[in-house]
Design an enzyme around this catalytic site. Structure first.
Site, PDB file in Angstrom:
ATOM      1  N   ASN A  12       0.630  -1.162   0.004  1.00  0.00           N
ATOM      2  CA  ASN A  12       0.072   0.043   0.059  1.00  0.00           C
ATOM      3  C   ASN A  12       0.803   1.310  -0.112  1.00  0.00           C
ATOM      4  O   ASN A  12       1.476   1.526   1.253  1.00  0.00           O
ATOM      5  CB  ASN A  12      -0.966  -0.025   1.224  1.00  0.00           C
ATOM      6  CG  ASN A  12      -1.810   1.147   1.619  1.00  0.00           C
ATOM      7  OD1 ASN A  12      -1.798   2.030   0.386  1.00  0.00           O
ATOM      8  ND2 ASN A  12      -2.245   1.440   2.453  1.00  0.00           N
ATOM      9  N   TRP A  13       0.891   2.167  -0.973  1.00  0.00           N
ATOM     10  CA  TRP A  13       1.819   3.005  -1.060  1.00  0.00           C
ATOM     11  C   TRP A  13       1.277   4.329  -0.610  1.00  0.00           C
ATOM     12  O   TRP A  13       2.048   5.398  -0.787  1.00  0.00           O
ATOM     13  CB  TRP A  13       2.083   3.328  -2.649  1.00  0.00           C
ATOM     14  CG  TRP A  13       3.132   2.064  -3.170  1.00  0.00           C
ATOM     15  CD1 TRP A  13       3.367   0.971  -2.736  1.00  0.00           C
ATOM     16  CD2 TRP A  13       3.577   2.049  -4.771  1.00  0.00           C
ATOM     17  NE1 TRP A  13       4.287   0.284  -3.728  1.00  0.00           N
ATOM     18  CE2 TRP A  13       4.458   0.656  -4.941  1.00  0.00           C
ATOM     19  CE3 TRP A  13       3.522   3.056  -5.854  1.00  0.00           C
ATOM     20  CZ2 TRP A  13       4.880   0.373  -5.943  1.00  0.00           C
ATOM     21  CZ3 TRP A  13       4.146   2.403  -6.818  1.00  0.00           C
ATOM     22  CH2 TRP A  13       4.845   1.336  -7.257  1.00  0.00           C
ATOM     23  N   LYS A  14       0.189   3.967  -0.098  1.00  0.00           N
ATOM     24  CA  LYS A  14      -0.551   5.555   0.375  1.00  0.00           C
ATOM     25  C   LYS A  14      -0.558   6.790  -0.430  1.00  0.00           C
ATOM     26  O   LYS A  14      -0.543   6.470  -1.768  1.00  0.00           O
ATOM     27  CB  LYS A  14      -0.044   5.718   1.912  1.00  0.00           C
ATOM     28  CG  LYS A  14       0.002   4.295   2.526  1.00  0.00           C
ATOM     29  CD  LYS A  14       0.162   4.870   4.160  1.00  0.00           C
ATOM     30  CE  LYS A  14       0.590   3.426   4.862  1.00  0.00           C
ATOM     31  NZ  LYS A  14       0.195   3.386   6.393  1.00  0.00           N
ATOM     32  N   HIS A  98      -9.512   0.643   4.742  1.00  0.00           N
ATOM     33  CA  HIS A  98      -8.310   0.836   5.443  1.00  0.00           C
ATOM     34  C   HIS A  98      -8.571   1.613   6.796  1.00  0.00           C
ATOM     35  O   HIS A  98      -9.290   2.558   6.865  1.00  0.00           O
ATOM     36  CB  HIS A  98      -7.356   1.592   4.732  1.00  0.00           C
ATOM     37  CG  HIS A  98      -5.909   1.597   5.153  1.00  0.00           C
ATOM     38  ND1 HIS A  98      -5.311   2.460   5.965  1.00  0.00           N
ATOM     39  CD2 HIS A  98      -4.716   0.619   4.991  1.00  0.00           C
ATOM     40  CE1 HIS A  98      -4.070   2.135   6.123  1.00  0.00           C
ATOM     41  NE2 HIS A  98      -3.715   1.156   5.604  1.00  0.00           N
ATOM     42  N   GLU A 100      -6.944   4.146   7.915  1.00  0.00           N
ATOM     43  CA  GLU A 100      -6.736   5.441   7.739  1.00  0.00           C
ATOM     44  C   GLU A 100      -7.784   6.196   7.168  1.00  0.00           C
ATOM     45  O   GLU A 100      -8.281   7.359   7.419  1.00  0.00           O
ATOM     46  CB  GLU A 100      -5.534   5.865   6.706  1.00  0.00           C
ATOM     47  CG  GLU A 100      -4.306   5.509   7.612  1.00  0.00           C
ATOM     48  CD  GLU A 100      -3.029   5.112   6.760  1.00  0.00           C
ATOM     49  OE1 GLU A 100      -2.949   5.153   5.494  1.00  0.00           O
ATOM     50  OE2 GLU A 100      -1.884   4.805   7.265  1.00  0.00           O
ATOM     51  N   GLU A 170      -5.407  -5.530  10.474  1.00  0.00           N
ATOM     52  CA  GLU A 170      -4.252  -4.671  10.650  1.00  0.00           C
ATOM     53  C   GLU A 170      -4.749  -3.620  11.850  1.00  0.00           C
ATOM     54  O   GLU A 170      -5.544  -2.856  11.918  1.00  0.00           O
ATOM     55  CB  GLU A 170      -4.533  -3.408   9.610  1.00  0.00           C
ATOM     56  CG  GLU A 170      -4.143  -4.023   8.264  1.00  0.00           C
ATOM     57  CD  GLU A 170      -3.402  -3.104   7.161  1.00  0.00           C
ATOM     58  OE1 GLU A 170      -2.290  -3.039   6.846  1.00  0.00           O
ATOM     59  OE2 GLU A 170      -4.122  -1.860   7.077  1.00  0.00           O
ATOM     60  N   GLY A 176       1.681   1.947  10.506  1.00  0.00           N
ATOM     61  CA  GLY A 176       2.322   3.058  10.122  1.00  0.00           C
ATOM     62  C   GLY A 176       3.168   3.731  11.378  1.00  0.00           C
ATOM     63  O   GLY A 176       3.580   4.829  11.526  1.00  0.00           O
ATOM     64  N   SER A 216       3.324  -2.639  10.263  1.00  0.00           N
ATOM     65  CA  SER A 216       4.640  -2.260  10.369  1.00  0.00           C
ATOM     66  C   SER A 216       5.424  -3.599  10.060  1.00  0.00           C
ATOM     67  O   SER A 216       6.548  -4.184  10.739  1.00  0.00           O
ATOM     68  CB  SER A 216       5.128  -1.980  11.788  1.00  0.00           C
ATOM     69  OG  SER A 216       4.407  -0.369  11.848  1.00  0.00           O
ATOM     70  N   GLY A 237       2.860  -1.343   4.444  1.00  0.00           N
ATOM     71  CA  GLY A 237       2.750   0.172   4.022  1.00  0.00           C
ATOM     72  C   GLY A 237       4.005   0.719   3.733  1.00  0.00           C
ATOM     73  O   GLY A 237       4.775   0.401   2.765  1.00  0.00           O
ATOM     74  N   GLY A 238       4.706   1.408   4.916  1.00  0.00           N
ATOM     75  CA  GLY A 238       5.872   1.895   4.345  1.00  0.00           C
ATOM     76  C   GLY A 238       7.096   1.024   3.823  1.00  0.00           C
ATOM     77  O   GLY A 238       7.819   1.601   3.147  1.00  0.00           O
TER      78      GLY A 238
HETATM   79  C1  PEP Z   1      -0.814  -0.258   5.756  1.00  0.00           C
HETATM   80  O1  PEP Z   1      -0.843   0.999   5.421  1.00  0.00           O
HETATM   81  O2  PEP Z   1      -1.657  -0.937   5.338  1.00  0.00           O
HETATM   82  C2  PEP Z   1       0.468  -0.654   6.714  1.00  0.00           C
HETATM   83  C3  PEP Z   1       0.123  -1.821   7.274  1.00  0.00           C
HETATM   84  O3  PEP Z   1       1.383   0.505   6.803  1.00  0.00           O
HETATM   85  P1  PEP Z   1       2.724   0.093   7.578  1.00  0.00           P
HETATM   86  O4  PEP Z   1       3.056  -1.305   7.058  1.00  0.00           O
HETATM   87  O5  PEP Z   1       3.536   1.135   7.140  1.00  0.00           O
HETATM   88  O6  PEP Z   1       2.386   0.090   9.119  1.00  0.00           O
END
Ligand code: PEP
Length: 254
Positions: A12-14, A98, A100, A170, A176, A216, A237-238
């Site tokens: 997920n490049w957000k 998600h 967010e 999640e 994040g 994460s 994500g990151g």
């Molecule tokens: C996500 O955005 O779905 C996520 C899990 O982010 P991160 O890996 O950065 O925690």
């Protein structure tokens, strides 16, 4: 992981990467994962980069995902994107619900449910996200919250729909933030989700549905998380913004 379920690792490049930057990232990833067959690989760039990334991944082992989808086909919904618009770009997956989106944009289980159904009606597989906040975990409400989100987000799906759907657990406090759920704790919630699927559908259906962990995930913790019996992949994500690191996570699922 369980050998009956094909692992799925999605990035997920957000709201990162312009179209030009996205092309560079996906090209680098393509080189890193050349020859990887036993893992389903998905990247979810911002909407503005979907077309460009779609052209790069055509006929390869990387599939395209979107970060959301609206439930209507078209209409006066400023800022939204419909499933037919995504389908035309060869989008195969769409993240819905998600944390967010739920936390910052007020999305509800009822809306997530409509988004998931619109995706399915257009041959796009929804990745339905669920997970508790830190306050909810500390109050001992994890199971109740996850049960409510799973039930509400998947309401009315047929067994066939469910088989096309991916769930991402999640925990909000781990997304994040750099904090990861201990693998055994994540496994406990994944097992609960599978039990909910048994109750809502049946055992054979529940046994086939893939449940990703997200929060994460990094090269250093991927193997242990993916080693849990009900963790069938990761939503990243990151760490998905670095081609080499993301490829390491993908290879940890082989
Ligand atoms: C996500 O955005 O779905 C996520 C899990 O982010 P991160 O890996 O950065 O925690």
């Amino acid at each position: 992981m369980n050998s009956n379920r094909r692992p799925i690792i999605a990035g997920n490049w957000k709201m990162y990467k312009t179209a030009a930057e996205a092309i560079a990232l996906v090209k680098a990833l393509k080189r890193e994962v050349e020859g990887v067959k036993d893992v389903e690989i998905v990247v979810c760039p911002p909407f503005t980069a979907l077309s460009a990334v779609s052209a790069v991944v055509q006929n390869g082992n990387i599939k395209l995902g979107a970060q959301n989808v609206h439930w209507e086909k078209e209409g006066a919904f400023t800022g939204e994107i419909s499933a037919p618009m995504l389908k035309e770009l060869f989008v195969r997956y769409a993240i819905v619900g998600h944390s967010e989106r739920r936390q910052l944009f007020g999305e509800t289980d009822a809306g997530v449910n409509k988004r998931a159904k619109a995706a399915l009606a257009n041959e796009i597989r929804p990745i339905v996200c669920v997970g508790e906040t830190l306050a909810q975990r500390e109050k001992g409400q994890t199971k109740t919250v996850v049960r409510e989100q799973v039930t509400g987000s998947l309401a009315g799906l047929s067994k066939d729909d469910m088989l096309e759907t991916v769930i991402a657990y999640e925990p909000v406090w781990a997304t994040g933030t750099g904090k990861t759920a201990p693998p055994a704790q994540a496994q406990e919630v994944h097992a609960l989700i599978r039990e909910l699927l048994v109750a809502a559908f049946d055992q054979p259906t529940a046994d086939k549905v893939r449940i990703q962990y997200g929060g994460s995930v990094k090269p250093a913790n991927a193997k242990e998380l993916l080693g849990q019996p009900d963790i069938d992949g990761a939503l990243v994500g990151g760490a998905s913004l670095d081609a080499r690191g993301f490829a390491e996570i993908i290879k940890a699922a082989v």
